[in-house]
Design a protein around this motif. Structure first.
Motif, mmCIF file in Angstrom:
data_model
loop_
_atom_site.group_PDB
_atom_site.id
_atom_site.type_symbol
_atom_site.label_atom_id
_atom_site.label_comp_id
_atom_site.label_asym_id
_atom_site.label_seq_id
_atom_site.Cartn_x
_atom_site.Cartn_y
_atom_site.Cartn_z
ATOM 1 N N THR A 1 0.994 -1.321 0.166
ATOM 2 C CA THR A 1 -0.085 -0.061 -0.378
ATOM 3 C C THR A 1 0.799 0.801 0.065
ATOM 4 O O THR A 1 2.319 1.413 0.245
ATOM 5 C CB THR A 1 -1.076 0.275 1.287
ATOM 6 N N GLU A 2 -0.049 2.722 -0.068
ATOM 7 C CA GLU A 2 0.842 3.596 -0.349
ATOM 8 C C GLU A 2 1.412 4.362 1.023
ATOM 9 O O GLU A 2 2.956 4.687 0.821
ATOM 10 C CB GLU A 2 -0.170 4.571 -0.957
ATOM 11 N N ASP A 3 1.306 3.611 2.140
ATOM 12 C CA ASP A 3 2.071 3.915 3.852
ATOM 13 C C ASP A 3 2.452 2.531 3.931
ATOM 14 O O ASP A 3 2.947 2.368 5.097
ATOM 15 C CB ASP A 3 1.043 4.657 4.334
ATOM 16 N N GLY A 4 3.150 1.577 2.917
ATOM 17 C CA GLY A 4 3.968 0.843 3.564
ATOM 18 C C GLY A 4 3.591 -0.092 3.889
ATOM 19 O O GLY A 4 4.292 -1.462 4.781
ATOM 20 N N LEU A 5 2.632 -0.804 3.698
ATOM 21 C CA LEU A 5 2.033 -1.799 4.466
ATOM 22 C C LEU A 5 1.612 -3.356 3.188
ATOM 23 O O LEU A 5 1.864 -2.630 2.437
ATOM 24 C CB LEU A 5 0.276 -1.879 4.499
ATOM 25 N N ASP A 6 2.614 -3.942 3.607
ATOM 26 C CA ASP A 6 2.633 -5.312 2.734
ATOM 27 C C ASP A 6 1.270 -6.160 2.802
ATOM 28 O O ASP A 6 1.207 -6.822 3.878
ATOM 29 C CB ASP A 6 3.837 -6.354 3.032
ATOM 30 N N VAL A 7 0.459 -6.277 1.662
ATOM 31 C CA VAL A 7 -0.819 -7.565 1.568
ATOM 32 C C VAL A 7 -0.510 -9.040 0.481
ATOM 33 O O VAL A 7 0.327 -8.943 -0.072
ATOM 34 C CB VAL A 7 -1.383 -7.088 0.775
ATOM 35 N N LEU A 8 0.076 -9.325 1.492
ATOM 36 C CA LEU A 8 1.108 -11.015 1.482
ATOM 37 C C LEU A 8 -0.261 -12.068 1.086
ATOM 38 O O LEU A 8 -0.650 -12.845 1.828
ATOM 39 C CB LEU A 8 2.324 -11.166 2.311
ATOM 40 N N PRO A 9 -0.086 -13.447 0.093
ATOM 41 C CA PRO A 9 -0.850 -14.308 0.147
ATOM 42 C C PRO A 9 -0.452 -15.237 1.001
ATOM 43 O O PRO A 9 0.756 -15.626 1.202
ATOM 44 C CB PRO A 9 -0.574 -14.650 -1.857
ATOM 45 N N ALA A 10 -1.276 -16.172 1.265
ATOM 46 C CA ALA A 10 -0.349 -17.340 2.975
ATOM 47 C C ALA A 10 0.551 -18.142 2.169
ATOM 48 O O ALA A 10 1.644 -18.346 2.712
ATOM 49 C CB ALA A 10 -2.188 -17.769 2.921
ATOM 50 N N ARG A 11 0.478 -18.148 0.601
ATOM 51 C CA ARG A 11 1.753 -18.677 0.620
ATOM 52 C C ARG A 11 2.792 -18.040 0.043
ATOM 53 O O ARG A 11 4.177 -18.784 0.807
ATOM 54 C CB ARG A 11 1.188 -19.476 -1.058
ATOM 55 N N THR A 12 2.675 -16.439 -0.557
ATOM 56 C CA THR A 12 4.084 -15.997 0.231
ATOM 57 C C THR A 12 4.284 -15.959 1.190
ATOM 58 O O THR A 12 5.667 -15.739 1.478
ATOM 59 C CB THR A 12 4.059 -14.956 -0.870
ATOM 60 N N PHE A 13 3.645 -15.170 2.750
ATOM 61 C CA PHE A 13 4.272 -15.375 4.191
ATOM 62 C C PHE A 13 4.826 -16.429 4.004
ATOM 63 O O PHE A 13 5.766 -16.273 4.962
ATOM 64 C CB PHE A 13 2.510 -15.396 4.579
ATOM 65 N N ALA A 14 4.079 -17.657 4.010
ATOM 66 C CA ALA A 14 4.588 -18.892 4.753
ATOM 67 C C ALA A 14 5.843 -19.050 3.789
ATOM 68 O O ALA A 14 7.288 -19.234 4.545
ATOM 69 C CB ALA A 14 4.114 -19.961 3.757
ATOM 70 N N LYS A 15 6.311 -19.061 2.843
ATOM 71 C CA LYS A 15 7.252 -18.739 2.001
ATOM 72 C C LYS A 15 8.982 -17.450 2.580
ATOM 73 O O LYS A 15 9.691 -18.079 2.563
ATOM 74 C CB LYS A 15 7.806 -18.649 0.234
ATOM 75 N N GLN A 16 8.135 -16.012 2.546
ATOM 76 C CA GLN A 16 8.673 -15.589 3.180
ATOM 77 C C GLN A 16 9.318 -15.955 4.545
ATOM 78 O O GLN A 16 10.380 -15.903 4.804
ATOM 79 C CB GLN A 16 8.746 -13.940 3.181
ATOM 80 N N LEU A 17 8.347 -16.120 5.038
ATOM 81 C CA LEU A 17 8.826 -16.633 6.651
ATOM 82 C C LEU A 17 9.709 -17.551 7.239
ATOM 83 O O LEU A 17 10.739 -17.733 7.505
ATOM 84 C CB LEU A 17 7.438 -16.909 7.515
ATOM 85 N N TRP A 18 9.731 -18.622 6.515
ATOM 86 C CA TRP A 18 10.909 -20.100 6.699
ATOM 87 C C TRP A 18 11.745 -19.764 5.515
ATOM 88 O O TRP A 18 13.180 -19.965 6.334
ATOM 89 C CB TRP A 18 9.846 -21.252 5.830
ATOM 90 N N GLU A 19 12.027 -18.440 4.325
ATOM 91 C CA GLU A 19 13.296 -18.605 3.561
ATOM 92 C C GLU A 19 14.099 -16.934 4.652
ATOM 93 O O GLU A 19 15.208 -16.981 4.311
ATOM 94 C CB GLU A 19 12.987 -17.999 2.618
ATOM 95 N N GLY A 20 13.347 -16.691 5.628
ATOM 96 C CA GLY A 20 13.570 -15.644 7.001
ATOM 97 C C GLY A 20 13.548 -14.149 6.822
ATOM 98 O O GLY A 20 14.354 -13.281 6.790
ATOM 99 N N SER A 21 12.931 -13.757 5.284
ATOM 100 C CA SER A 21 12.693 -12.399 4.954
ATOM 101 C C SER A 21 11.767 -11.826 6.109
ATOM 102 O O SER A 21 11.920 -10.457 6.055
ATOM 103 C CB SER A 21 13.294 -12.202 3.499
ATOM 104 N N LEU A 22 11.057 -12.184 6.457
ATOM 105 C CA LEU A 22 9.885 -11.679 6.625
ATOM 106 C C LEU A 22 10.307 -11.496 8.288
ATOM 107 O O LEU A 22 10.057 -9.813 8.572
ATOM 108 C CB LEU A 22 8.439 -12.851 7.422
ATOM 109 N N VAL A 23 10.919 -12.596 8.882
ATOM 110 C CA VAL A 23 10.951 -12.123 10.129
ATOM 111 C C VAL A 23 12.824 -11.628 10.557
ATOM 112 O O VAL A 23 13.370 -12.883 10.662
ATOM 113 C CB VAL A 23 11.139 -12.716 11.419
#
Length: 384
Positions: A362-384
């Motif tokens: 979004t324009e104010d910097g919120l990331d809207v992630l599909p469930a699969r993308t969320f899981a991928k980023q989480l377990w790759e270590g790029s989310l947290v």
């Protein structure tokens, strides 16, 4: 066989406890990693009787083997004979033997051996299956309907297995260990706890629903926590600029168990019950990731007294996560995350996990992630 994300020590390096709910895959995991080590399985009736009557047999038998320093011994279901921990303690100190101590309930161990080896053992917790462990075959609808237990997830008839799981839990974890006096009341409490999954808990209301007092309901939640069938999510209360809620929420550790106890039936995207199961899944993924990566961050939620809320906060505002099981995230769904930044402008990242087909910002910097993308980023270590 699923490749689990938890990182256990190499054989002969450490003594540790491996805790996890029943059927989470603890024994399978230990056999894959420590299959050549000496095993003591307290689920076997003869093994249980021998060591329950004479726990010193453990020390005597290991001494007779002329063990070398660094020998690894696995004891499965250690909570069944807590007295063995005295012998384990002696063997660690005097023979430098290492142990892998596996169990599904810390309650009896804690009361039977209060110091849990006085800090001489590491503690690991195995969760049910995560998206990172399922890999390319990740199917969110299946996971939300079947749950996270490997055997149930793989089954084409999960209902029967979940009924048996709940029955075995009541019979073997609760009744056999003498954890409650009134088993029918506790069984009713399980139903009430499932209906309250992911919500603020009122012990008095839960007690009324299942015919017990508020303090008894509180003790029942302690049993769920000790037997690893659920865990608390505390409220984030650091540096509040406005009045925030301080009461914790409670989540059961397996959404399939929640579905069965709450009599939900098949879950379909777009329904309210699917959304509640989706929130449980996001909690499950975040909890497992933080436990497995040992980052030391606590998971919490943030809520203003007026009701504005963010589902999950990682650490000291490193990441805030909102779970919305909808195919289109609208401005009204972002109210909590936008309010949060007013109180905590230094927050690292704000994320909405949803069912939209593609990620966007979004324009104010919120990331809207599909469930699969969320899981991928989480377990790759790029989310947290």
């Amino acid at each position: 066989m699923f490749k689990r994300k938890i990182r256990l020590p190499a054989p002969g390096n450490e003594t540790f406890f491996l805790w996890g709910p029943r059927q989470a895959g603890k024994t399978t995991l230990l056999k894959a990693r420590y299959g050549e080590c000496r095993w003591i399985d307290l689920l076997k009736s003869d093994e249980f009787r021998r060591y329950a009557s004479n726990p010193e047999l453990l020390r005597q038998e290991i001494e007779a083997q002329d063990v070398v320093e660094g020998t690894q011994v696995v004891i499965d279901e250690i909570q069944k004979v807590p007295a063995l921990l005295d012998e384990v303690h002696w063997l660690i100190e005097n023979r430098r033997v290492h142990f892998a101590l596996c169990g599904s309930s810390a309650r009896k161990v804690r009361y039977g051996a209060a110091n849990l080896l006085g800090g001489r053992a590491l503690r690991y917790q195995l969760h049910g299956l995560t998206a990172g462990e399922i890999g390319p075959d990740f199917d969110l609808d299946r996971l939300l309907n079947h749950g996270y237990l490997p055997r149930v997830f793989d089954s084409e008839r999960p209902g029967r297995l979940l009924d048996a799981y709940i029955g075995d839990y009541l019979k073997e974890e609760v009744a056999a260990e003498g954890l409650v006096r009134n088993l029918p009341a506790f069984s009713g409490f399980l139903d009430a706890a499932a209906l309250s999954d992911g919500e603020l808990i009122s012990f008095s209301n839960i007690g009324t629903d299942c015919g017990v007092t508020g303090p008894t309901a509180r003790s029942y939640f302690e049993i769920l926590e000790d037997t690893l069938l659920g865990r608390w999510l505390p409220a984030y209360r650091k540096r509040p600029k406005r009045r925030v809620t301080g009461a914790p929420k409670f989540y059961l550790s397996d959404v399939g168990v929640v579905n069965r106890l709450a009599k939900r039936g098949p879950l379909v995207p777009g329904s309210e019950l699917y959304g509640r199961a989706f929130e449980n899944w996001v909690f499950h993924e975040l909890s497992a990731y933080l436990d497995y990566t040992e980052q030391g961050d606590e998971l919490s939620y943030w809520r203003l007294a007026g009701g504005t809320e963010v589902d999950f906060v990682v650490g000291d505002m490193r990441v805030a996560v909102e779970a919305k099981a909808g195919g289109r995230v609208a401005s009204r769904h972002l109210k909590g995350l936008r309010s949060l930044v007013k109180d905590h402008p230094d927050i690292g990242r704000r994320v909405v996990v949803c069912l939209e087909p593609r990620a966007r910002r979004t324009e104010d910097g919120l990331d809207v992630l599909p469930a699969r993308t969320f899981a991928k980023q989480l377990w790759e270590g790029s989310l947290v």
